[in-house]
Design an enzyme around this catalytic site. Structure first.
Site, PDB file in Angstrom:
ATOM      1  N   ASP A  82       3.243  -4.688   8.124  1.00  0.00           N
ATOM      2  CA  ASP A  82       2.042  -3.873   7.948  1.00  0.00           C
ATOM      3  C   ASP A  82       0.853  -4.828   8.076  1.00  0.00           C
ATOM      4  O   ASP A  82       0.544  -5.579   7.147  1.00  0.00           O
ATOM      5  CB  ASP A  82       2.083  -3.188   6.581  1.00  0.00           C
ATOM      6  CG  ASP A  82       0.796  -2.424   6.284  1.00  0.00           C
ATOM      7  OD1 ASP A  82      -0.147  -2.501   7.082  1.00  0.00           O
ATOM      8  OD2 ASP A  82       0.749  -1.755   5.230  1.00  0.00           O
ATOM      9  N   HIS A 122       0.870  -1.178   0.000  1.00  0.00           N
ATOM     10  CA  HIS A 122       0.000   0.000   0.000  1.00  0.00           C
ATOM     11  C   HIS A 122       0.908   1.230   0.000  1.00  0.00           C
ATOM     12  O   HIS A 122       2.025   1.180   0.530  1.00  0.00           O
ATOM     13  CB  HIS A 122      -0.837  -0.050   1.288  1.00  0.00           C
ATOM     14  CG  HIS A 122      -1.897   0.995   1.392  1.00  0.00           C
ATOM     15  ND1 HIS A 122      -1.635   2.295   1.777  1.00  0.00           N
ATOM     16  CD2 HIS A 122      -3.234   0.930   1.180  1.00  0.00           C
ATOM     17  CE1 HIS A 122      -2.776   2.974   1.799  1.00  0.00           C
ATOM     18  NE2 HIS A 122      -3.754   2.180   1.440  1.00  0.00           N
ATOM     19  N   LYS A 126     -10.226  -0.554  10.771  1.00  0.00           N
ATOM     20  CA  LYS A 126     -10.414  -1.737   9.921  1.00  0.00           C
ATOM     21  C   LYS A 126     -10.800  -2.961  10.763  1.00  0.00           C
ATOM     22  O   LYS A 126     -10.957  -4.064  10.230  1.00  0.00           O
ATOM     23  CB  LYS A 126      -9.137  -2.022   9.127  1.00  0.00           C
ATOM     24  CG  LYS A 126      -8.837  -0.956   8.069  1.00  0.00           C
ATOM     25  CD  LYS A 126      -7.740  -1.391   7.153  1.00  0.00           C
ATOM     26  CE  LYS A 126      -7.082  -0.257   6.404  1.00  0.00           C
ATOM     27  NZ  LYS A 126      -7.880   0.277   5.283  1.00  0.00           N
ATOM     28  N   GLN A 175      -4.388  -5.155   7.184  1.00  0.00           N
ATOM     29  CA  GLN A 175      -5.436  -6.036   6.654  1.00  0.00           C
ATOM     30  C   GLN A 175      -5.528  -7.375   7.386  1.00  0.00           C
ATOM     31  O   GLN A 175      -6.509  -8.093   7.209  1.00  0.00           O
ATOM     32  CB  GLN A 175      -5.196  -6.302   5.160  1.00  0.00           C
ATOM     33  CG  GLN A 175      -5.342  -5.077   4.269  1.00  0.00           C
ATOM     34  CD  GLN A 175      -6.769  -4.543   4.205  1.00  0.00           C
ATOM     35  OE1 GLN A 175      -7.732  -5.232   4.537  1.00  0.00           O
ATOM     36  NE2 GLN A 175      -6.912  -3.299   3.788  1.00  0.00           N
ATOM     37  N   CYS A 203      -4.645   2.399  -3.771  1.00  0.00           N
ATOM     38  CA  CYS A 203      -3.397   2.917  -3.171  1.00  0.00           C
ATOM     39  C   CYS A 203      -2.260   1.913  -3.329  1.00  0.00           C
ATOM     40  O   CYS A 203      -1.469   1.706  -2.402  1.00  0.00           O
ATOM     41  CB  CYS A 203      -3.586   3.269  -1.693  1.00  0.00           C
ATOM     42  SG  CYS A 203      -4.728   4.596  -1.431  1.00  0.00           S
TER      43      CYS A 203
HETATM   44  N1  7TS Z   1      -1.585  -0.804   4.810  1.00  0.00           N
HETATM   45  C1  7TS Z   1      -2.499  -1.552   4.167  1.00  0.00           C
HETATM   46  C2  7TS Z   1      -2.151  -2.946   3.754  1.00  0.00           C
HETATM   47  C3  7TS Z   1      -3.776  -1.030   3.927  1.00  0.00           C
HETATM   48  O1  7TS Z   1      -4.681  -1.790   3.298  1.00  0.00           O
HETATM   49  C4  7TS Z   1      -4.073   0.292   4.337  1.00  0.00           C
HETATM   50  C5  7TS Z   1      -5.400   0.932   4.033  1.00  0.00           C
HETATM   51  C6  7TS Z   1      -3.086   1.010   5.019  1.00  0.00           C
HETATM   52  C7  7TS Z   1      -1.858   0.436   5.228  1.00  0.00           C
HETATM   53  C8  7TS Z   1      -3.339   2.395   5.537  1.00  0.00           C
HETATM   54  O2  7TS Z   1      -4.246   2.383   6.585  1.00  0.00           O
HETATM   55  P1  7TS Z   1      -4.747   3.747   7.235  1.00  0.00           P
HETATM   56  O3  7TS Z   1      -5.793   3.328   8.211  1.00  0.00           O
HETATM   57  O4  7TS Z   1      -3.568   4.390   7.896  1.00  0.00           O
HETATM   58  O5  7TS Z   1      -5.280   4.591   6.109  1.00  0.00           O
HETATM   59  N2  7TS Z   1      -6.094   0.358   2.949  1.00  0.00           N
HETATM   60  C9  7TS Z   1      -7.169   0.877   2.316  1.00  0.00           C
HETATM   61  C10 7TS Z   1      -7.813   0.214   1.262  1.00  0.00           C
HETATM   62  O6  7TS Z   1      -7.465  -0.858   0.804  1.00  0.00           O
HETATM   63  N3  7TS Z   1      -8.850   0.976   0.839  1.00  0.00           N
HETATM   64  O7  7TS Z   1      -8.901   2.080   1.613  1.00  0.00           O
HETATM   65  C11 7TS Z   1      -7.878   2.035   2.524  1.00  0.00           C
END
Ligand code: 7TS
Length: 417
Positions: free
Chosen positions: A210, A133, A236, A213, A374
């Site tokens: 990371d 990501h 999430k 997910q 992303c």
């Molecule tokens: N890493 C992964 C693997 C992710 O899927 C996401 C967000 C992030 C980091 C960042 O997370 P945040 O909470 O700091 O924004 N993924 C997604 C997605 O797949 N669609 O919207 C956000």
């Protein structure tokens, strides 16, 4: 059509009862019952989480760690109990290894600034993968500009799995960090992180996982995995937005300098200079997201009550049911064929742009995501500009998948006619 859930399954995982806990799910969108399949972006919140946040503001609102009064005491103990709960949930050795941030992105940036900037030098390398990501790419590019380090990427094979032979060849004594996703938000691929960590450590390389997910849908044990850092977001996993976690081994946290300065993170301040509080507090400058910590705590209670193993098992069955049905639809291709996978499913339909398919599904009450998710380097590698993505969580049902498959079939005819 999916057969009636057996009585035995119902006893273990009563999804209708679970859905009753999520007020948002009972509404209609465009005259159809909402089918929420955008869970990789963010998850919905149960009553218990919403209530914990409103109870906090009704009964306990005060700033933490500061005043000597009852409300401050309640706010502080709720906030610190959330830290303990997170530590136990991922099996960290101590709650001192849990730093609250604003989310996975902030957690990765914290390691980039507080660890990489301090300890890495020109000529050093860090390894990412092509399926990251942007949150696990851009912070490192910013640090590379500042420090002169080099970034290498583990290639992704066409099937959506990492090229582990290439990875083996990338390991050398100049590599200081591997930062890699546990589960791809695009392909659903679950990476062999235990193997990666073991190999990395044999070269003295630190590893950041990371887990944005993975933590929401599978049991994650940082002690067993032996990662050095782990990042994830509360939103999430049914918690509120604006709070997330950085797990770090304690000795690393102790050696790292603060990323941000301000109140809450100091020991003493004088006009000549300042000294820091102990970790994790030295990384939490300013008033933190206290209500968020109460909400995250309630989300963890909810997950633990259901039991993570049951959640994973149910989600796996849902995912395979969807994959099976989708594979029968003419002109639909699933992107990514990893044998070990989570519940994010990317796909393409011949002759239909994902930006046309998503609104078509929305007309039928079905929320999916379309775009590059992303992960532009991954899209480039797979020679795609965008995919459609359905991502499932444990409050989704087999019946919803049946409707989804039927609407996909209709889209197929609609756009190809
Ligand atoms: N890493 C992964 C693997 C992710 O899927 C996401 C967000 C992030 C980091 C960042 O997370 P945040 O909470 O700091 O924004 N993924 C997604 C997605 O797949 N669609 O919207 C956000």
């Amino acid at each position: 059509m999916h057969q009636e859930t057996s009585v035995l399954e119902k006893t273990y995982f009563d999804v209708e009862k679970i859905r009753g806990d999520f007020p948002i799910l009972s509404q209609e969108i465009n005259g159809k019952p909402l089918i929420y399949f955008d869970n990789a972006a963010t998850t919905q919140k149960p009553h218990a989480v919403i209530k914990s946040i409103s109870d906090y503001y009704r009964e306990s609102n005060a700033n933490v760690h500061r005043a000597l009064h009852v409300l401050a005491d309640r706010a502080t103990s709720g906030y610190e109990n959330a830290r303990k709960k997170v530590a136990k949930f991922i099996n960290a050795a101590s709650s001192d290894e849990i730093v609250f941030t604003s989310g996975a992105t902030a957690s990765i940036n914290l390691v980039a600034h507080s660890w990489a900037r301090k300890f890495l030098n020109p000529g050093n390398q860090i390894i990412l993968s092509e399926m990251e990501h942007h949150s696990n790419i851009v912070p490192w590019q910013l640090i590379a500009d500042l420090t002169g380090i080099e970034i290498k990427y583990i290639p992704v094979r066409e099937s959506g799995i990492l090229d582990m032979d290439a990875f083996d060849n990338m390991l050398n004594k100049n590599v200081k960090l591997i930062s890699i996703t546990h589960m791809s938000n695009v392909l659903g691929t679950v990476n062999p992180v235990a193997e990666i960590i073991k190999k990395a450590h044999s070269f003295g390389i630190k590893v950041l996982i990371d887990a944005a997910q993975s933590v929401p849908g599978m049991s994650v044990d940082v002690t067993q995995m032996d990662c050095d850092f782990m990042a994830f977001s509360s939103h999430k996993m049914m918690g509120p937005t604006g709070i997330g976690v950085l797990y770090s081994k304690k000795d690393l946290l102790e050696k790292m300098d603060p990323f941000m300065g301000g109140g809450e993170m100091i020991e003493t301040v004088s006009v000549e200079g300042s000294s820091w509080a102990e970790a994790p507090h030295k990384f939490e400058a300013g008033t933190p997201n206290i209500a968020g910590a109460f909400g995250l705590s309630a989300a963890i209670d909810y997950l633990e009550n259901l039991n993570m193993q049951s959640i994973t098992a149910y989600k796996d069955r849902l995912t395979h049911y969807a994959l099976d049905g989708m594979s029968k639809i003419k002109s639909l291709q699933i992107i990514g064929e990893a044998p070990v996978r989570g519940s994010a499913i990317s796909f393409r339909m011949d002759g239909v742009h994902p930006f046309d398919l998503a609104p078509f599904l929305d007309q039928h009450g079905i929320a999916i995501r379309a775009g590059h998710h992303c992960a532009q380097p991954l899209m480039k590698k797979l020679n795609l500009s965008a995919t459609s993505r359905a991502s499932l969580y444990f409050y989704n049902t087999f019946q919803e998948i049946d409707v989804f498959l039927e609407v996909l079939d209709r889209a197929n005819h609609f756009f190809l006619k």
